[in-house]
Motif scaffolding. Structure first.
Motif, mmCIF file in Angstrom:
data_model
loop_
_atom_site.group_PDB
_atom_site.id
_atom_site.type_symbol
_atom_site.label_atom_id
_atom_site.label_comp_id
_atom_site.label_asym_id
_atom_site.label_seq_id
_atom_site.Cartn_x
_atom_site.Cartn_y
_atom_site.Cartn_z
ATOM 1 N N VAL A 40 -24.353 2.748 -31.021
ATOM 2 C CA VAL A 40 -23.577 4.362 -31.609
ATOM 3 C C VAL A 40 -24.187 5.145 -31.347
ATOM 4 N N THR A 41 -25.220 5.551 -32.382
ATOM 5 C CA THR A 41 -26.478 6.032 -32.844
ATOM 6 C C THR A 41 -27.157 6.693 -31.469
ATOM 7 N N GLU A 42 -27.695 5.963 -31.464
ATOM 8 C CA GLU A 42 -28.568 5.730 -29.664
ATOM 9 C C GLU A 42 -27.674 6.552 -28.913
ATOM 10 N N LEU A 43 -26.569 5.764 -28.397
ATOM 11 C CA LEU A 43 -25.656 6.817 -27.228
ATOM 12 C C LEU A 43 -24.790 7.841 -27.554
ATOM 13 N N ALA B 231 -26.343 10.295 -36.485
ATOM 14 C CA ALA B 231 -26.209 9.429 -37.650
ATOM 15 C C ALA B 231 -24.951 9.498 -38.151
ATOM 16 N N GLY B 232 -24.675 10.815 -39.154
ATOM 17 C CA GLY B 232 -23.465 10.467 -39.503
ATOM 18 C C GLY B 232 -21.803 10.289 -38.343
ATOM 19 N N LEU B 233 -21.891 10.411 -37.301
ATOM 20 C CA LEU B 233 -20.496 10.741 -35.897
ATOM 21 C C LEU B 233 -20.964 9.003 -35.979
ATOM 22 N N ALA B 234 -22.234 8.705 -35.659
ATOM 23 C CA ALA B 234 -21.750 7.063 -35.496
ATOM 24 C C ALA B 234 -20.658 6.080 -36.313
ATOM 25 N N HIS B 235 -21.189 6.691 -37.551
ATOM 26 C CA HIS B 235 -20.598 5.807 -38.974
ATOM 27 C C HIS B 235 -19.310 6.020 -38.179
ATOM 28 N N GLY C 53 -14.243 15.381 -29.871
ATOM 29 C CA GLY C 53 -14.384 16.276 -30.808
ATOM 30 C C GLY C 53 -16.153 16.557 -30.772
ATOM 31 N N LEU C 54 -16.979 15.998 -30.100
ATOM 32 C CA LEU C 54 -18.537 15.616 -30.052
ATOM 33 C C LEU C 54 -18.503 16.862 -28.982
ATOM 34 N N VAL D 135 -17.527 7.075 -36.212
ATOM 35 C CA VAL D 135 -16.896 6.982 -35.336
ATOM 36 C C VAL D 135 -16.986 4.995 -35.202
ATOM 37 N N ILE D 136 -17.435 4.255 -35.840
ATOM 38 C CA ILE D 136 -17.702 3.070 -35.815
ATOM 39 C C ILE D 136 -17.042 3.027 -37.210
ATOM 40 N N GLY D 137 -16.210 3.828 -37.836
ATOM 41 C CA GLY D 137 -14.907 3.451 -38.879
ATOM 42 C C GLY D 137 -13.836 3.421 -38.503
ATOM 43 N N ALA D 138 -13.777 4.815 -37.325
ATOM 44 C CA ALA D 138 -12.467 4.838 -36.618
ATOM 45 C C ALA D 138 -11.761 3.165 -35.807
ATOM 46 N N ALA D 139 -12.839 3.147 -35.571
ATOM 47 C CA ALA D 139 -12.669 1.665 -34.335
ATOM 48 C C ALA D 139 -12.703 0.949 -34.869
ATOM 49 N N GLU D 140 -12.636 0.564 -36.154
ATOM 50 C CA GLU D 140 -12.643 -0.497 -36.929
ATOM 51 C C GLU D 140 -10.902 -0.315 -37.360
#
Length: 231
Positions: A134-137, A157-161, A205-206, A163-168
């Protein structure tokens, strides 16, 4: 004699399927090898023979479910598509897989992370791979928009974390929540709809960030100079 006619690889998967269901329902500590053996239709000594101890069995379950989840996300991504399409398709693969294998997701998300090493380490490794993806994307999207400075370096990197937390969390919600279908029977929201919900939160948001708009105390949105696209 019946168990000997079943190939070992097939029998092992039957045991692992039974273990996933039992660990998800009972939790690691309360799950018993007797129950797993009964559910798999084999003797308890055979479970120990094939899969060793309860700890080894749980580790094998985590590894199998982690590999299956990562493979589902990777296979769902549209290669060569724009960054938002890749993220959306990957999210759709994630939500579809967790809906199809809710007990496996429960083991990864609820059980493995709460019982210490080495279980938590395996799940952390899986999460790190998805976060990297996700960070790469997000980094690619930032570069496409001309954001090659602060946003790309400090926040992606923070946004990727996030996104993953929200997806979980959203996967938990989707697997529990049911709506009534046309027949009146309960049904879970479709993976594409759940992915769209996630994209509306993350990608919109991004986009505001890429336009240099930031939330400030008091609810105001302030623009920090020219937009990324104008750099």
């Amino acid at each position: 004699m019946k168990s000997k006619r079943v190939p070992r690889a097939v029998r092992e998967q039957q045991m692992l399927d039974a273990a996933v269901l039992t660990f998800a329902r009972r939790g690691y500590r309360a799950a018993s090898m007797d129950e797993i053996a009964e559910l798999a239709g084999v003797s308890k000594p055979l479970v120990y023979l094939y899969l060793n101890s309860k700890e080894d069995l749980f580790n094998t379950v985590i590894r199998r479910e982690s590999e299956a989840l990562l493979a589902a996300v990777t296979a769902a991504v549209e290669p060569g598509a724009a960054a938002d399409r890749q993220l959306c398709s990957g999210l759709q693969g994630f939500f579809a897989h967790t809906a199809e294998r809710p007990y496996g997701w429960a083991v990864l998300h609820q059980q493995a992370r709460t019982h210490g090493e080495p279980f938590a380490r395996q799940v952390a490794a899986l999460r790190a791979e998805i976060v990297e993806f996700v960070t790469e994307l997000l980094g690619a999207a930032a570069k496409e928009a001309g954001c090659v400075g602060e946003l790309a370096e400090r926040e992606v990197a923070g946004l990727a974390h996030a996104v993953i937390g929200a997806a979980e969390s959203l996967a938990e919600w989707a697997n529990v929540r049911t709506d009534e279908g046309a027949s009146g029977a309960p049904e879970h929201p479709a993976a594409r709809d759940t992915a769209a919900t996630m994209m509306n939160l993350a990608w919109v948001g991004l986009g505001r960030l890429m336009g240099r708009e930031r939330w400030e105390p008091g609810g105001a949105l302030e623009r920090e100079g020219p937009s990324c696209a104008g750099r």
